[in-house]
Design an enzyme around this catalytic site. Structure first.
Site, short mmCIF file in Angstrom:
data_model
loop_
_atom_site.label_atom_id
_atom_site.label_comp_id
_atom_site.label_asym_id
_atom_site.label_seq_id
_atom_site.Cartn_x
_atom_site.Cartn_y
_atom_site.Cartn_z
N ASP A 83 38.94 35.07 45.85
CA ASP A 83 39.63 36.05 45.00
C ASP A 83 38.63 36.91 44.24
O ASP A 83 37.45 36.54 44.09
CB ASP A 83 40.51 35.27 44.00
CG ASP A 83 41.80 36.02 43.67
OD1 ASP A 83 41.82 37.25 43.81
OD2 ASP A 83 42.77 35.36 43.25
N ASP A 96 50.20 40.39 45.52
CA ASP A 96 50.81 39.34 44.67
C ASP A 96 52.32 39.56 44.57
O ASP A 96 53.04 38.68 44.11
CB ASP A 96 50.21 39.38 43.26
CG ASP A 96 48.96 38.52 43.18
OD1 ASP A 96 48.59 37.91 44.20
OD2 ASP A 96 48.37 38.44 42.09
C1 GLA Z 1 45.22 36.44 41.80
C2 GLA Z 1 45.69 36.21 43.22
C3 GLA Z 1 46.82 35.21 43.22
C4 GLA Z 1 46.37 33.92 42.58
C5 GLA Z 1 45.84 34.19 41.19
C6 GLA Z 1 45.19 32.96 40.59
O1 GLA Z 1 46.17 37.11 41.05
O2 GLA Z 1 46.09 37.40 43.81
O3 GLA Z 1 47.27 34.99 44.53
O4 GLA Z 1 45.38 33.34 43.39
O5 GLA Z 1 44.85 35.22 41.20
O6 GLA Z 1 44.67 33.20 39.35
#
Ligand code: GLA
Length: 733
Positions: free
Chosen positions: A472, A542
Site C-alpha cells: 500500500d 477502496d
Molecule cells: C488503504 C487501502 C485499503 C486498506 C487500508 C488499510 O486505504 O486502500 O484497502 O488496506 O489502506 O489502512
C-alpha cells in the site's frame, strides 16, 4: 527504465540487423500498423506516418517531397528539442554546459533490431548540431498486439554538467480534422472516471504533481479519437499509456495549422535534472497503439500487450480468489476473529486470505491509522502466535496466505520516525505536512531503499507460508526535500524517488519471483504500467460499492486488463456510499474482474452464503475467459442507457461470459436487448445463466447461433435497479 539497459545488452548479443527499406526512411510494422520516420536532406528526423499498415511497396516517404514552409517549422519532427525553429512544447529542453539553451537534433544513424518473433526495435541516434550531446530514440513494435513503445536516452558527452528541463519519452504529431480526447480523472474511491471533450487550439495537459502515485487526480493514459467522438467499435483511435509511477505529463498541443502534437513523459514540474558528463538519462516507456475499429480494439491491444509482453507481472498465472480482512474487521481483530473469517472463507471456496492493516507495532500498536507505520514487528497482543500462527492456520484450511504492508511510509508515532528522522521527506525549516497521519520515507536515499527491501524480506520471514503481499501507499509527496540529495539537486527528488522505488522492486523481483504482489495506494492510486510490471494485480478502488464499481472498472479496463483488477464483494450498506445493493449484483460485479471478498463471511445469511459458494465455483470454471480472454464492451455505464454490459471471449471464440447490470430503472415495460460481440458468426453457443437458482431467461439452456446473438441480440429480463445477469456461452463447433 531498467528495461532499456537490459534490452540493449540483450539485443547487442542476439540481434540481426535488418536492411533498411528505403534510404533515409525507417519503418516499423506490427501486424496491422506502420510507423515511419524519415530523414530529410538537412538531417532532420521526422515522423512521416503512423497508422494502418502500409503495403511494402507504398511510397510512404513521398509527402516529404512536397514543398514545406520551413520558416514555420511545419515539419513533424519525431523528437523536437527546444532551440532552432522549435516553438511548440519540446520533447527535449536542455541548458548546455556553456549556458546555451538551444538544442538542434540531427540524425546520425539507426539500427534495426530483431528481438524475437513478435518484436522488432529500432534505435535512432541523434546528435546536437553544436555539442556532443547524443539522444537515442528507442522504438519497439509488438506485432501481434499492434502495440508500439517509445522512449529515449539522453547522453551527455559534453565536458561539463548539463541541465535537462523537458525530457519526454514520446512525441507524436497527428493530423485529423477534429480531435476528441478521452481522459481519466479521479480521487481516492472514485478512480478512473472517464471524460471526453473536443480539443481546441492551444495546449491541454494531463498530469500529476503528487509524486509517488499516479491515478488519484489523473491517470497517465488516454484515448484520442480522430474526426469523431469515441465509439466502441468504429473510428480511428490512438491510445497511449506511460509506464511511470511518478509525476507525469501528457500534452495535446493543437497548433494553428490544425496538427496535434502529442508529447508524454516525466513531468518537468520542479524537476530540473543535472546530468554529469558521460552519464545517460533513460526515460520511461510510452506504450501506444492505434485502431480504425474504435475503443474496443485499443483496450484489447493494451490488455494483450500487458499480458504477453511483461506489462503486467507474471501475467500467465491465473489469479486466485482473495478474501481480504480490511472491510470485515479493519484494525480490530485477534487470532480467534481471524480464524473465524478464514473458516468462512474456506467454506465459500476462497483461495487466498489476506490479513490487511493492523497486525504490527508494539511500542506504538497499530490499532488505528495514527501510529505504528514503520515498525514491522508483529503486534504480540493481537497475534501472540505471530504471523506464523495465523498463516499456518490459513494454509491448514487449504488457502494461501497474504499480508499487508506499507513500507514507504512512517507515522510520527513510531520507533522508526524517532530513530531515523533523516529518512523522512521534508523541507528543512518547514512544517512537514501529514496525510492520513503519516509521512513519506525518502526513497532517493539508498539506505531507505535498503530498509524497504529488508522490510520486505523480514516480513516474508515471519512465515514460510506467505505467498502474497499487498503493498500500500496511502499518501503522496508534499513540501518535498531530501536530506540525501545535495542542495543543488533537490529537484531530482521526483525522479529519483521513483527510480529508487523501482530499484527496490527489481531487487525484490529477483529474489522473490513467485510472491504475488498487489499494488494498492488508497485503492487504485498506483495503476500504471510503470508499477504493473512488478505487480500481479492492483486494488482498483477502496470504493467497493458495486454500482460505482461499474464506472470505476469500466474506466480502468479501457486501458488495464481484468486479470489485474482486484474486485471484491463487500457488505451492505457500503462503507463509502451507504448504498444498499442486492448480494447477487455485488457478486456478479466482482466476477467481472479478479474476484474477491472483503467482509466477515459470518455476516452472510444462508442464501447469500449459498450464492457466494456457487459463484466461486462458477468463477473458477470461467475465470480463464475473464483473465485471459478478450474484453468486449456492450453497453457503457456512461451512455445513460441505464445498463452496464460487457463480455469476455476466449481467443478461439469457443467460450464466452456475458454480464449485464441494470444501473437504473427504465420503466415498467422495458426489457433490454443486447447485441453480443466477439463471438463467431459461424458457431452455435449453448447459453447457461450463472449465479441464479431459477433462470427465467428465454435463451437459458438453448443452443443459439452466434450470428443471431451478434445481429439480433439477446433479450434479457432486467428491469429493476441493481438486477444483474451472468451468462456462460459455450460452443462445441
Ligand atoms: C488503504 C487501502 C485499503 C486498506 C487500508 C488499510 O486505504 O486502500 O484497502 O488496506 O489502506 O489502512
Amino acid at each position: 527504465m531498467m528495461d532499456f539497459k537490459k534490452l540493449i545488452v540483450f539485443i547487442s548479443i542476439f540481434t540481426i540487423t535488418l536492411p533498411t527499406a528505403e534510404a533515409n526512411s525507417i519503418r516499423l510494422n506490427t501486424r496491422d500498423l506502420s510507423l515511419c520516420l524519415h530523414i530529410d536532406e538537412d538531417g532532420l528526423l521526422f515522423l512521416s506516418y503512423f497508422g494502418k499498415k502500409l503495403k511494402d511497396t507504398a511510397d510512404y516517404y513521398n509527402q516529404v517531397k512536397t514543398p514545406i514552409y520551413l520558416d514555420y517549422a511545419l515539419k513533424n519532427e519525431a523528437y523536437p528539442a527546444a532551440g532552432g525553429r522549435t516553438f511548440r512544447e519540446p520533447a527535449l529542453q536542455i541548458t548546455h554546459s556553456d549556458g546555451d539553451i538551444n538544442t538542434e537534433l540531427v540524425y546520425k544513424r539507426s539500427e534495426y533490431k530483431y528481438i524475437n518473433e513478435n518484436t522488432e526495435a529500432v534505435i535512432v541516434y541523434l546528435e546536437d548540431r553544436k555539442f556532443p550531446l547524443e539522444v537515442k530514440l528507442y522504438y519497439k513494435a509488438f506485432k501481434q498486439e499492434n502495440v508500439f513503445t517509445m522512449s529515449s536516452e539522453i547522453i551527455n558527452k559534453e565536458p561539463k554538467e548539463i541541465v535537462l528541463h523537458n525530457y519526454y519519452s514520446f512525441y507524436l504529431p497527428v493530423n485529423a480534422n477534429k480531435y476528441y480526447l478521452t481522459q481519466f480523472y479521479g480521487s481516492a474511491a472514485k478512480e478512473m472516471s472517464v471524460e471526453e471533450h473536443a480539443l481546441t487550439h492551444g495546449m491541454k495537459s494531463i498530469q500529476s504533481r503528487k509524486g509517488v502515485r499516479t491515478t488519484h487526480t489523473e491517470n497517465p493514459s488516454f484515448l484520442l479519437s480522430l474526426n469523431s467522438p469515441l465509439e466502441e467499435n468504429s473510428g480511428e483511435i490512438i491510445g497511449g499509456a506511460l509506464a511511470w509511477s511518478g509525476n507525469f505529463k501528457l500534452n495535446f498541443e493543437l497548433d494553428e495549422f490544425n496538427t496535434l502534437y502529442l508529447s508524454a513523459g516525466i513531468n518537468s514540474y520542479a524537476s530540473e535534472y543535472h546530468l554529469l558528463p558521460d552519464k545517460s538519462f533513460y526515460t520511461p516507456e510510452m506504450i501506444f497503439t492505434y485502431s480504425v475499429n474504435g475503443a474496443g480494439d485499443i483496450s484489447r491491444n493494451f490488455h494483450d500487450w500487458a499480458r504477453k509482453e511483461g506489462g503486467l507481472y507474471n501475467s500467465h498465472e491465473i489469479r486466485p480468489i482473495v478474501l481480504n480482512s480490511w472491510e470485515g474487521v479493519y484494525f480490530s481483530f485477534d487470532e480467534e476473529k481471524l480464524k473465524k473469517i478464514i473458516d468462512g472463507a474456506a467454506e465459500i471456496g476462497v483461495e487466498m486470505f489476506v490479513l490487511d492493516d493492523g497486525w504490527f507495532g508494539n511500542n506504538f500498536p497499530r490499532n488505528n491509522a495514527k501510529m505504528g507505520l514503520g515498525d514491522w514487528q508483529v503486534n504480540k497482543e493481537k497475534l501472540p502466535n505471530g504471523i506464523n500462527g495465523i498463516a499456518d492456520y490459513t494454509v491448514s484450511k487449504g488457502l494461501k496466505f497474504g499480508l499487508w504492508i506499507e513500507p514507504e511510509m512512517v507515522n510520527p508515532q513510531s520507533d522508526l520516525a524517532k530513530k531515523h528522522p533523516d529518512w523522512i521527506v521534508k523541507a528543512e525549516g518547514r512544517t512537514v505536512p501529514l496525510i492520513r497521519n503519516q509521512w513519506l520515507l525518502d526513497l532517493c536515499n539508498p539506505k531507505v531503499q535498503d530498509f524497504i527491501f529488508q522490510t520486505f524480506e523480514q516480513v516474508l520471514k515471519l512465515s514460510d507460508n506467505i505467498s502474497y503481499i499487498k503493498w500500500d501507499a496511502n499518501r503522496h509527496a508534499q513540501s518535498i526535500g531530501s536530506s540525501w540529495l545535495p542542495s543543488n539537486k533537490q529537484s531530482h527528488f521526483w525522479v529519483e524517488y521513483i527510480q529508487g522505488l523501482y530499484k527496490v522492486y527489481e531487487r525484490i523481483r529477483q529474489k522473490y519471483p513467485n510472491i504475488m504482489i498487489q499494488a494498492c495506494s488508497s485503492g487504485g492510486g498506483r495503476v500504471d504500467y510503470g508499477s504493473l510490471k512488478y505487480h500481479n494485480e492492483f486494488w482498483a478502488s477502496d470504493n467497493t460499492d458495486a454500482y460505482q464499481r461499474a464506472f470505476i472498472q469500466y474506466g480502468t479496463n479501457l486501458i488495464y486488463p481484468a486479470i489485474a483488477t482486484g474486485a471484491d464483494v463487500s457488505n451492505n450498506p457500503n462503507r463509502h456510499t451507504k448504498r444498499i445493493i442486492p448480494f447477487k449484483f455485488r457478486v456478479d460485479m466482482a466476477m467481472t474482474g479478479r474476484m474477491g471478498f472483503e467482509m466477515q463471511p459470518e455476516d452472510l445469511d444462508s442464501s447469500q452464503r449459498a450464492l457466494a459458494k456457487e459463484a466461486v465455483i462458477n468463477y473458477k470454471k470461467v475465470r480463464d475467459i475473464i483473465q485471459e480472454g478478450d474484453l468486449y464492451r456492450i453497453s457503457s455505464p456512461y451512455d445513460k442507457s441505464g445498463y452496464y454490459s460487457i463480455m469476455y471471449v476466449t481467443k478461439d471464440k469457443k467460450r464466452a461470459i456475458f454480464y449485464a447490470f441494470c444501473l437504473d430503472y427504465n420503466g415498467i415495460a422495458i426489457t433490454p436487448t443486447f447485441k453480443l460481440n466477439g463471438l463467431s458468426d459461424t458457431k452455435r453457443y449453448l447459453i447457461k445463466e450463472l449465479n441464479s437458482a431459477k433462470s427465467i431467461l428465454g435463451a437459458n439452456e438453448k443452443n443459439i447461433a452466434g450470428d443471431s446473438l451478434i445481429k439480433e441480440g439477446i433479450n434479457i429480463n432486467l428491469r429493476n435497479s441493481y438486477e444483474s445477469i451472468v451468462l456462460y456461452l459455450e460452443s462445441k463447433d
